[in-house]
Design a protein around this motif. Structure first.
Motif, PDB file in Angstrom:
ATOM      1  N   TRP A 244       0.862  -1.191   0.000  1.00 57.33           N
ATOM      2  CA  TRP A 244       0.000   0.000   0.000  1.00 57.33           C
ATOM      3  C   TRP A 244       0.896   1.237   0.000  1.00 57.33           C
ATOM      4  N   MET A 245       0.423   2.280  -0.748  1.00 54.63           N
ATOM      5  CA  MET A 245       1.169   3.528  -0.830  1.00 54.63           C
ATOM      6  C   MET A 245       0.191   4.689  -0.699  1.00 54.63           C
ATOM      7  N   LYS A 246       0.706   5.779  -0.110  1.00 55.49           N
ATOM      8  CA  LYS A 246      -0.058   7.014  -0.009  1.00 55.49           C
ATOM      9  C   LYS A 246       0.771   8.103  -0.700  1.00 55.49           C
ATOM     10  N   ASN A 247       0.130   8.707  -1.709  1.00 54.94           N
ATOM     11  CA  ASN A 247       0.822   9.746  -2.486  1.00 54.94           C
ATOM     12  C   ASN A 247       2.165   9.217  -3.004  1.00 54.94           C
ATOM     13  N   LYS A 248       2.140   7.961  -3.532  1.00 52.42           N
ATOM     14  CA  LYS A 248       3.297   7.286  -4.139  1.00 52.42           C
ATOM     15  C   LYS A 248       4.397   6.924  -3.126  1.00 52.42           C
ATOM     16  N   ILE A 249       4.094   7.072  -1.822  1.00 51.62           N
ATOM     17  CA  ILE A 249       5.068   6.722  -0.772  1.00 51.62           C
ATOM     18  C   ILE A 249       4.546   5.488  -0.048  1.00 51.62           C
ATOM     19  N   ALA A 250       5.412   4.461   0.049  1.00 51.44           N
ATOM     20  CA  ALA A 250       4.997   3.200   0.671  1.00 51.44           C
ATOM     21  C   ALA A 250       4.676   3.400   2.160  1.00 51.44           C
ATOM     22  N   ILE A 251       3.616   2.721   2.610  1.00 55.98           N
ATOM     23  CA  ILE A 251       3.211   2.758   4.032  1.00 55.98           C
ATOM     24  C   ILE A 251       3.864   1.563   4.720  1.00 55.98           C
ATOM     25  N   ILE A 252       4.822   1.852   5.601  1.00 51.63           N
ATOM     26  CA  ILE A 252       5.579   0.779   6.275  1.00 51.63           C
ATOM     27  C   ILE A 252       5.617   1.093   7.765  1.00 51.63           C
ATOM     28  N   ASP A 253       5.178   0.137   8.599  1.00 54.29           N
ATOM     29  CA  ASP A 253       5.272   0.205  10.079  1.00 54.29           C
ATOM     30  C   ASP A 253       4.684   1.504  10.614  1.00 54.29           C
ATOM     31  N   ASP A 254       3.544   1.889  10.091  1.00 50.17           N
ATOM     32  CA  ASP A 254       2.842   3.064  10.611  1.00 50.17           C
ATOM     33  C   ASP A 254       1.687   2.563  11.483  1.00 50.17           C
ATOM     34  N   PRO A 255       1.683   2.892  12.800  1.00 46.14           N
ATOM     35  CA  PRO A 255       0.637   2.337  13.681  1.00 46.14           C
ATOM     36  C   PRO A 255      -0.753   2.844  13.346  1.00 46.14           C
ATOM     37  N   ARG A 256      -0.884   3.907  12.572  1.00 46.24           N
ATOM     38  CA  ARG A 256      -2.215   4.410  12.240  1.00 46.24           C
ATOM     39  C   ARG A 256      -2.872   3.633  11.119  1.00 46.24           C
ATOM     40  N   TYR A 257      -2.144   2.703  10.486  1.00 50.74           N
ATOM     41  CA  TYR A 257      -2.692   1.906   9.379  1.00 50.74           C
ATOM     42  C   TYR A 257      -2.619   0.430   9.746  1.00 50.74           C
ATOM     43  N   ARG A 258      -3.661  -0.328   9.351  1.00 52.04           N
ATOM     44  CA  ARG A 258      -3.650  -1.792   9.459  1.00 52.04           C
ATOM     45  C   ARG A 258      -3.993  -2.387   8.100  1.00 52.04           C
ATOM     46  N   MET A 259      -3.202  -3.410   7.674  1.00 51.85           N
ATOM     47  CA  MET A 259      -3.365  -4.021   6.366  1.00 51.85           C
ATOM     48  C   MET A 259      -3.788  -5.475   6.534  1.00 51.85           C
ATOM     49  N   PHE A 260      -4.791  -5.906   5.734  1.00 54.12           N
ATOM     50  CA  PHE A 260      -5.285  -7.273   5.769  1.00 54.12           C
ATOM     51  C   PHE A 260      -5.320  -7.818   4.344  1.00 54.12           C
ATOM     52  N   SER A 261      -5.141  -9.141   4.225  1.00 54.74           N
ATOM     53  CA  SER A 261      -5.267  -9.822   2.941  1.00 54.74           C
ATOM     54  C   SER A 261      -5.818 -11.205   3.203  1.00 54.74           C
ATOM     55  N   ASN A 262      -7.021 -11.485   2.671  1.00 56.50           N
ATOM     56  CA  ASN A 262      -7.679 -12.761   2.930  1.00 56.50           C
ATOM     57  C   ASN A 262      -8.380 -13.203   1.653  1.00 56.50           C
ATOM     58  N   GLN A 263      -7.952 -14.362   1.120  1.00 52.19           N
ATOM     59  CA  GLN A 263      -8.561 -14.942  -0.077  1.00 52.19           C
ATOM     60  C   GLN A 263      -8.575 -13.937  -1.234  1.00 52.19           C
ATOM     61  N   GLY A 264      -7.505 -13.165  -1.365  1.00 57.73           N
ATOM     62  CA  GLY A 264      -7.404 -12.219  -2.458  1.00 57.73           C
ATOM     63  C   GLY A 264      -8.034 -10.880  -2.199  1.00 57.73           C
ATOM     64  N   VAL A 265      -8.726 -10.683  -1.051  1.00 57.02           N
ATOM     65  CA  VAL A 265      -9.340  -9.406  -0.710  1.00 57.02           C
ATOM     66  C   VAL A 265      -8.349  -8.624   0.129  1.00 57.02           C
ATOM     67  N   CYS A 266      -7.964  -7.429  -0.360  1.00 58.17           N
ATOM     68  CA  CYS A 266      -6.977  -6.599   0.325  1.00 58.17           C
ATOM     69  C   CYS A 266      -7.699  -5.431   0.985  1.00 58.17           C
ATOM     70  N   THR A 267      -7.373  -5.174   2.249  1.00 58.16           N
ATOM     71  CA  THR A 267      -8.047  -4.137   3.029  1.00 58.16           C
ATOM     72  C   THR A 267      -6.995  -3.283   3.712  1.00 58.16           C
ATOM     73  N   LEU A 268      -7.202  -1.952   3.668  1.00 60.94           N
ATOM     74  CA  LEU A 268      -6.373  -0.993   4.393  1.00 60.94           C
ATOM     75  C   LEU A 268      -7.297  -0.232   5.343  1.00 60.94           C
ATOM     76  N   GLU A 269      -7.020  -0.328   6.657  1.00 58.65           N
ATOM     77  CA  GLU A 269      -7.832   0.351   7.677  1.00 58.65           C
ATOM     78  C   GLU A 269      -7.042   1.544   8.195  1.00 58.65           C
ATOM     79  N   ILE A 270      -7.674   2.729   8.157  1.00 52.91           N
ATOM     80  CA  ILE A 270      -7.058   3.968   8.635  1.00 52.91           C
ATOM     81  C   ILE A 270      -7.751   4.333   9.946  1.00 52.91           C
ATOM     82  N   ARG A 271      -6.995   4.345  11.037  1.00 52.28           N
ATOM     83  CA  ARG A 271      -7.569   4.560  12.354  1.00 52.28           C
ATOM     84  C   ARG A 271      -7.768   6.055  12.611  1.00 52.28           C
TER      85      ARG A 271
END
Length: 1201
Positions: free
Chosen positions: A1112-1139
């Motif tokens: 996942w990227m925001k404004n072309k910058i990769a999101i890495i180890d940011d506690p405000r974001y959670r990433m999920f991937s299940n059976q091909g469904v990708c989810t980004l949760e912004i707290r």
């Protein structure tokens, strides 16, 4: 000196049989008590009166006991001092009867105690009622307290269980075969069923066969089994660890002889030394061995156990010595009897080997324990002295006499010096030093003497001896008297002398004077004179206490002389003791008045209380007069104002008359004031006034108290604690909108008046604050629309409505726009001239009046403004809107624009048919409604909003789905072993929704019952396995989409026969399909609006093989180890949760999937509504340069708007 021996103790302190004497050897063992009785003898042997061991029968119970050293608690009372003998029952319980258990709840027949001979058989039976039991109960057999017999079954013990189906009774039997001696003891049967429990104890007694002990090997006979020969023995020693039996090389020892010559306390030690473990059986054998009496070496014949002799007779105690040369000593209660030459009480005689002690003239003191000692041996006996009863030979005679005479009662008994007891009316006569009674004895005669008789001596007197009684009656009367001059009644004035005189014969008779029954003693004022026959009582100055009944009683005579003395005194009222100024008493109204005035007069005067001409009676209710003793009282229970005035007291008796007057003044609290008036009321205050009370209670008014309360309440609250001198007051701190009442209390020196009547209810009310946030909402060529917010402070009076006024700029003439109050916070002013400028103000109106006005700061130009249209599509309509066939569709799409926009709807480029789809448009939104959706309603609907030359469009995708149709064809591709390969084609009608799976069922041709093989299967070919060989199967397949399974299924035309093994099946060669593919997004990201502070999610789906790496990227910058974001991937469904996003989190988000075959990415735009302050961003840890960027962007957006 030795202690004397009690009658019930063994003479000379010797222990009873079986009790070991104290020795100087090692310390004795703990006490062991064991009683053994022959089983065949039910009656105990009679015990001899002597406690000596020789008198005990051979078959009587014997005890073996060893006392504990230095133990204050007797061993018989301590369970821890008893040694178990190995049979599961302590020795003190051997002869104890078995307690009968309580009434059984399970057992209907209990095992009974039994007796069997050695080698015999015995059976114990227990029966349990089984009607109410669902299963067989559990029965256990025990020997002693803990040994379970279930593990001891064998050739000597058998357990049996039966059940009678007719009577519903369970029978449990225990058979003991060829019983042995160690089988004897206590047994127990326990029955358990769920929560019920019952038990029963019984005894088994094994009788030994008659045989001599000389032919028995005692050590082998009384050794317990080691468990290796017979597992059915009733002996728990077999449970111990087995030990190897070693040959015994010790020489043969006669243990019987050792036991016969040993003391009982050494039996256990000897049994342990020679390996005898069955101590109980050993003691039983020793009991049957005849006991040899040990002959005395000193005495050929001992004393008898007891002797009896009559009192006064003599007794001879004789012993026969085996050795005449032995020194002999006699003892009485442990003290040696020594012969004295002057006394002939004890006489000692020698006749050959006999030694005789004669006791002459036996008395009760000779009743004691006697013993004789010859060398080291001693024998003892008990002497009982029988006392003969004392009889009355000559009884006492009745006596009749007068006062002051001497009385002497005489009685004669059968024995000199006998003890007798004198009684009067059943009570023993006191004969002490200070007693009036004297007792004397002369030989067999006994006398009771009364020197100076009185009338109290009359009664029945008796004498009691051990052999009889005698009684007689004594009557004591007074002497007659002659009276020459009797006492005369007198009436004397108070303070005058008194003389009472009488004359009697004989003249030398003294007498006593009494007043009202009290003896008169002479003193300084009273003089008592006795001259010959004249008796005179003189009192110098009479007093009231001297009045009464006077009596002269001559001593010794039955007559008495009486007279009454009456003292009179004129009445008098003593007002000096009141200490009231001017004889005036002041009292507060409502209190109780009790005025007590001392009076005097003899006889007691008649008292009359009067107020004016009215006489106050004693029977009055509230006001009453009472007279008692030396005072009179006026009582008024509750004083009133009318009780004030002069009261007169009149006293009268035979000596004269007196009167006096007192004045009573009643003061009271003032009357309550009239109801106060409340002329003025504010928001939390009011003003009140009142008038002075009409009556001040006889004391000046000091001030007033004010109270108030809520009208609906009953609790009044005091408003002032310091008196108010004025007649006006202003209460404050009242609750706005609450009705109140006030009242007044008047206060004088007496107290507080009753409260006045409450004022009329009043309610403090205040106008509201001015309306807030008054702004212009819309302007046209002839109207101006304004809106505002309610006032910040409304108050308890509430808000009735708003009044809108306007005026043309440059004038002060305010015109009311609404003739009636409006409750809405929005109003349109109509009828305006185009191009004019006006000022607008709003007032809030309630019951208290109008509030301060809120005026628009700048003037408003009456001219319409054009606003371009803008459609605000709801979030759920930005994606495909899906509904099932038959469901209702109701969509609301808001929009903006001025003047009122024109809205049109198109479907697939054509105007929407209004007969099929209902559309309703308003100023701010458009509603599309389908009552019952059909698949034909599916499609893309285009909404267009026009305002002049400005246009805005939006597309709504509606999908109506239904159940799919069945697959088009199902064929059996191949059959081999227990497997069938099926192939089918997708359904022609997918229900307007993707096919998500298939359900395959099979049915045997014989039964045609369908069973599901697999559900939610995605492919169009499958192999069905594990089919039964020899069966013939049909198959059918259902298609499934998001609405469910298809209504019908497609069945195979041909059946598949599963042939038996041995047949060859032609197999086809298949090439492996290459499932690898590059990443491809099947569902892209969608532009999303988020609310600041609420979690937001971005979703997409990707398909790839092998599994791709998702980034996942925001404004072309990769999101890495940011506690405000959670990433999920299940059976091909990708989810980004912004707290809890903030406007800073808005921007362009990208999801990128990469594998070995390629990569793919999707983008979306996230817009966050609702900003944060500079301080909130600092708290969230946002860098300063980003905060500056965010603040500048926010200002730019606001300026654009």
């Amino acid at each position: 000196m030795p202690e004397p021996t009690k009658k019930d103790e063994t003479p000379n302190g010797q222990p009873e049989e079986g009790v070991a004497p104290v020795s100087n050897g090692p310390p004795p063992l703990p006490e062991i008590s064991l009683e053994v009785s022959p089983p065949q003898d039910d009656d105990p042997a009679p015990t001899a009166p002597s406690p000596t061991p020789q008198a005990e029968d051979a078959n009587s119970p014997k005890k073996l006991s060893i006392e504990l050293p230095n133990d204050s608690v007797p061993a018989m009372g301590r369970k821890d001092s008893v040694w178990s003998l190995g049979e599961g029952q302590p020795p003190e319980e051997l002869e104890k009867p078995i307690d009968t258990p309580p009434l059984s709840t399970l057992l209907i027949e209990k095992p009974q105690s039994a007796t069997v001979s050695v080698g015999g058989d015995v059976t114990f039976i227990a029966k349990v009622e089984g009607k109410d039991l669902l299963r067989k109960p559990t029965v256990k057999w025990f020997k002693g307290k803990w040994m379970d017999l279930a593990s001891k079954t064998g050739k000597h013990l058998q357990l049996k269980e039966t059940f009678d189906r007719l009577s519903k009774v369970h029978t449990f039997e225990m058979h003991i075969i060829k019983a042995k001696e160690n089988y004897a003891g206590n047994y127990r049967c326990e029955v358990n069923y769920k929560d019920k429990f019952d038990s029963c104890s019984f005894d088994l007694e094994v009788q030994e066969s008659e045989q001599g002990s000389q032919s028995i090997d005692i050590r082998s006979a009384f050794k317990r089994s080691e468990g290796q020969e017979d597992a059915g023995e009733l002996d728990f020693s077999g449970l111990l660890k087995h030990r190897e039996i070693k040959p015994d090389d010790t020489p043969e020892i006669d243990v019987w002889e050792i036991l016969k010559n040993a003391r009982p306390d050494e039996y256990e030690k000897i049994a342990f030394m020679y390996g005898i473990t069955d101590l109980r059986g050993l003691l039983r054998r020793m009991k049957k061995i005849p006991k040899e009496e040990k002959k005395s070496e000193a005495f050929a014949k001992k004393l008898e156990p007891a002797y009896q002799v009559d009192k006064g007779s003599k007794i001879r105690l004789v012993v026969d010595l085996a050795d005449p040369t032995v020194d002999l000593k006699w003892y009485k209660n442990g003290q040696e009897i020594r012969p004295t030459p002057n006394q002939r009480k004890y006489i000692f005689e020698h006749k050959g080997t006999q030694r005789i002690m004669v006791i002459n003239n036996c008395t009760l003191n000779d009743d004691a324990a006697y013993s004789v000692a010859a060398g080291d041996e001693k024998c003892s006996t008990e002497l009982f002295v029988k006392e003969l009863p004392v009889k009355v030979v000559k009884g006492i005679e009745p006596v009749k006499t007068t006062v002051n005479e001497r009385i002497e009662l005489e009685c004669e008994v059968s024995e000199e010096g006998a003890q007798v007891k004198w009684m009067k009316n059943g009570v023993e006569v006191p004969t002490g030093v200070r007693s009036r009674y004297r007792v004397k004895c002369e030989g067999t005669k006994h006398y009771l003497v009364i020197d100076d008789a009185s009338r109290e001596d009359t009664g029945t007197y008796s004498i009691m001896a051990t052999g009889g009684t005698s009684e007689a009656h004594i009557q004591v009367d007074l002497k007659p008297l002659k009276v020459y001059q009797d006492l005369q009644n007198m009436t004397v004035m108070l303070g005058q002398p008194i003389k009472l005189q009488c004359e009697i014969y004989p003249g030398n008779v003294p007498g006593r004077w009494y007043r009202n029954g009290q003896l008169i003693q002479p003193n300084d004022r009273i003089n008592i004179i006795h001259r010959n026959r004249v008796h005179r009582l003189e009192i110098e100055a009479s007093s009231l206490h001297d009045a009464g009944d006077y009596t002269f009683v001559p001593e010794g005579y039955s007559q008495s002389l009486s007279a009454k003395l009456h003292i009179i005194d004129p009445p008098k009222v003593h007002l000096d003791s009141l200490n009231f100024p001017d004889n005036t008493m002041t009292i507060v109204a409502g209190n109780k008045l009790r005025l007590e005035i001392p009076i005097s007069g003899e006889p007691a005067p008649r008292v009359v209380w009067m107020k004016g001409e009215r006489v106050i009676l004693e029977s009055g209710h509230r006001v009453r007069a009472e007279t008692y003793g030396d005072q009179t009282s006026l009582t008024i229970d509750v004083t009133e104002r009318e009780d004030s005035g002069n009261y007169k007291i009149v006293l009268q008796n035979e000596a004269g008359e007196a009167s006096a007057s007192v004045k009573i003044k009643v003061v009271d609290i003032p009357d309550p004031p009239d109801a106060p008036l409340v002329p003025e009321v504010g928001g939390d205050w009011c003003s009140m006034t009142w008038e002075v009370p009409k009556y001040d209670g006889g004391s000046p008014i000091l001030g007033y108290y004010i109270e108030r309360k809520k009208k609906q309440s009953s609790r009044w609250m005091r408003l002032n604690f310091d008196l108010i001198k004025e007649t006006s007051f202003e209460p404050k701190k009242m609750i706005e909108g609450v009705p109140y009442e006030v009242r007044i209390f008047a206060v004088n020196a007496i107290g507080v008046s009753k409260p006045s009547e409450p004022s009329k209810a009043f309610t403090p009310l205040a106008v509201t604050s001015e309306p807030t946030m008054l702004v212009v909402d819309d302007v046209t060529d002839t109207t101006v629309t304004v809106k505002w917010r309610p006032p910040e402070t409304i108050g308890a009076a509430g808000l009735d409505g708003y009044l809108v006024e306007y005026c043309i700029e440059g004038t002060d003439d305010w015109i009311v726009s609404n003739n009636e109050l409006t409750e809405k916070t929005k109003h349109t002013i109509t009828g305006l001239t185009p191009g004019t400028k006006i000022l607008v103000r709003v007032k809030a109106i309630n019951a208290a009046g109008a509030s301060a006005p809120r005026t628009i700061q700048h003037s408003v130009l009456v001219k319409e403004v054009i606003e371009p249209p803008k459609i605000r599509v709801p979030r759920h309509l930005k994606q495909t809107y899906t509904r099932r066939v038959g469901e209702a569709v109701n969509l609301v799409v808001p929009f903006m624009g001025k003047p009122r926009p024109k809205v049109t709807w198109l479907k697939e480029g054509k105007v929407v048919d209004s007969s099929d789809v209902s559309i309703r448009n308003t100023d701010c939104d458009s509603i599309i409604f389908i009552r019952k959706a059909e698949r034909s309603h599916s499609g893309k609907y285009e909404m267009t909003v026009h305002v002049d030359n400005h246009v805005d469009t939006a597309i709504i995708d509606i999908q109506i789905v239904d159940l799919p149709g069945p697959p088009q064809s199902v064929t059996i591709e191949d059959v081999w072993g227990g497997n069938v390969a099926l192939v089918w084609t997708p359904p022609k009608d997918n229900g307007n929704a993707p096919i998500i799976g298939y359900t395959i069922q099979k049915a045997d041709k014989k039964t045609m019952e369908w069973y599901t093989c697999i559900e939610h299967y995605h492919r169009t070919c499958i192999t069905i396995t594990e089919l039964v060989v020899g069966n013939e199967y049909f198959f059918r397949i259902f298609a499934e989409n998001m609405c469910g399974l298809s209504e019908k299924a497609t069945q195979t035309k041909k059946s598949a026969l599963i042939v038996k093994e041995g047949l060859q099946v032609k197999t086809h060669e298949f090439e492996d399909h290459d499932f690898k593919e590059a990443p491809m997004f099947t569902q892209p990201l969608i532009n999303t609006f988020a609310i600041a502070g609420y979690n937001a999610t971005l979703n997409c789906s990707v398909r790839a093989n092998p599994r791709p790496k998702v980034m996942w990227m925001k404004n072309k910058i990769a999101i890495i180890d940011d506690p405000r974001y959670r990433m999920f991937s299940n059976q091909g469904v990708c989810t980004l949760e912004i707290r809890k996003p903030s406007p800073y989190d808005g921007g362009m988000y990208t999801c990128k999937a990469i594998n070995d075959l390629g990569e793919a990415q999707v983008d979306c735009k996230l817009e966050v509504k609702g900003g944060f302050t500079f301080y909130e961003l600092m708290q969230r840890g946002v860098p300063l340069h980003l905060i500056d960027q965010y603040m500048s962007e926010t200002k730019t957006v606001e300026q654009e708007k």
